[in-house]
Design a protein around this motif. Structure first.
Motif, short mmCIF file in Angstrom:
data_model
loop_
_atom_site.label_atom_id
_atom_site.label_comp_id
_atom_site.label_asym_id
_atom_site.label_seq_id
_atom_site.Cartn_x
_atom_site.Cartn_y
_atom_site.Cartn_z
N GLY A 1 0.81 -1.22 0.00
CA GLY A 1 0.00 0.00 0.00
C GLY A 1 0.83 1.26 0.00
N GLY B 1 4.88 6.15 -3.54
CA GLY B 1 3.89 6.92 -2.80
C GLY B 1 4.46 8.01 -1.92
N TYR C 1 -2.66 6.15 -3.87
CA TYR C 1 -3.09 5.75 -2.53
C TYR C 1 -4.02 6.76 -1.85
#
Length: 376
Positions: free
Chosen positions: A77, A138, A183
């Motif tokens: 993630g 991210g 995300y």
């Protein structure tokens, strides 16, 4: 990402500000611990949060791309969840790492070809691909792919290198604008000013970068072999042009004195491996100077590591004990030294901010430069 300036100070270009990201607020000026592969060497995330009070850390696109790889990071993630750091992260594009692999890389118009330092496998970094990689990682702040020429480059090489960096920047900027984060939070993209030690090239690059209107801007290609005074000169040249309402990030610098001089010239963000790398080798930075912890003079010195500094984690350990750990080659020595040095660097920029707000930064900086450059 948002940036506001809270205070300026007389007789200096230093400013105190605040960067707001979706993962938290960063007071500036700020020093950013380097977490190359998603970890700051020898330092727990708890220590970064509680003892060091880091507001943002770095990751590196080159290293994270090779290990653990994008599939793992995407599966977790993003890097924040993978390394359990729920605060801002900046990722370097990998350009400097490719530069350092000069015997194993080739620069072409399409991008940088290089061989992995791990197994020799061949890869290509393009400006667009590096944006995509950082989208997968991210990070809150992504860096543009550039070439970092040596500080000793002649004008001809610096000229060609800068032209290539600018062409790559156009492509990377377009890719950034065409894509979104994966995300659910926003990501900023910082272009990088290059131009080696040549004022006319630095000015041209600063104007080129400023015209993009990015959320922040970086100054690269310094502390790579050029004289220190040249580095300071180039910072001044660039910051005269970069927009004052955006944060300015000086990449890869440096000593405590370098940091104070950069802040004095209008820099807001800095990073360097020096606190942890030098710490692992027994060098401690303190508010009264630099200590080599292997020196015999510390063998029976039971005072704190930095008695005149704030009471960070090092108050638990004496100089004699830390020297004993280094001489005994205990791993704890490297951990204590790394935490200490990072805590000192973060303390130093907090103090700089305090004196900018108070309006006496210039006089305080002069005193601190004399203190932090001593050899104890």
């Amino acid at each position: 990402m948002k940036f506001k300036i809270d205070a300026t100070t007389p007789f200096s270009s230093a400013r105190a500000g605040e960067i707001t990201t979706d993962h938290g607020v960063i007071p500036t000026p700020i020093f950013m611990p380097v977490g190359t592969v998603g970890s700051v060497k020898g330092v727990h995330m708890r220590e970064l949060r509680e003892d060091i009070d880091a507001k943002i850390i770095l990751g590196n696109t080159y290293h994270l791309y090779l290990r653990p790889g994008l599939d793992v990071i995407r599966g977790a993630g993003g890097l924040h969840k993978f390394n359990s750091w729920n605060h801002p992260i900046l990722t370097d594009s990998g350009g400097f790492q490719v530069f350092s692999l000069s015997s194993n890389r080739k620069l072409k118009e399409e991008g940088a070809y290089f061989r992995s330092h791990i197994d020799g496998s061949k890869y290509l970094f393009t400006p667009e691909g590096v944006v995509d990689i950082q989208r997968t990682i991210g990070s809150d702040i992504m860096m543009a792919l550039d070439e970092c020429p040596p500080g000793t480059s002649d004008f001809s090489y610096a000229r060609k290198s800068l032209d290539l960096t600018h062409r790559w920047l156009k492509r990377g900027w377009q890719r950034y604008q065409e894509t979104e984060g994966l995300y659910g939070y926003s990501q900023a993209y910082f272009p990088i000013v290059q131009g080696c030690v040549y004022p006319e090239l630095r000015k041209e690059s600063a104007r080129f970068v400023s015209d993009l209107g990015a959320d922040g801007n970086a100054i690269g290609g310094l502390a790579v072999g050029e004289p220190t005074e040249k580095m300071y000169e180039m910072i001044e040249v660039v910051n005269d042009i970069l927009p004052s309402d955006r944060p300015r990030y000086l990449m890869g610098v440096g000593t405590p004195a370098n940091i104070l001089e950069a802040i004095d010239r209008g820099v807001d963000m800095m990073d360097c491996v020096m606190p942890t790398r030098n710490g692992r080798n027994g060098m401690l930075f303190t508010s009264n100077g630099i200590m080599n912890m292997r020196n015999k003079k510390w063998a029976d010195d039971f005072s704190e590591l930095d008695p005149d500094g704030t009471a960070w984690v090092d108050h638990e350990y004496s100089r004699a004990y830390v020297r004993h750990l280094f001489v005994s080659q205990e791993l704890l020595a490297m951990q204590i030294a790394s935490v200490h040095n990072l805590a000192f660097y973060l303390h130093l920029v907090k103090e700089a901010r305090k004196h900018i707000v108070a309006g006496d930064f210039a006089s305080w900086k002069k005193e601190m430069i004399e203190r932090v450059t001593r050899r104890l």
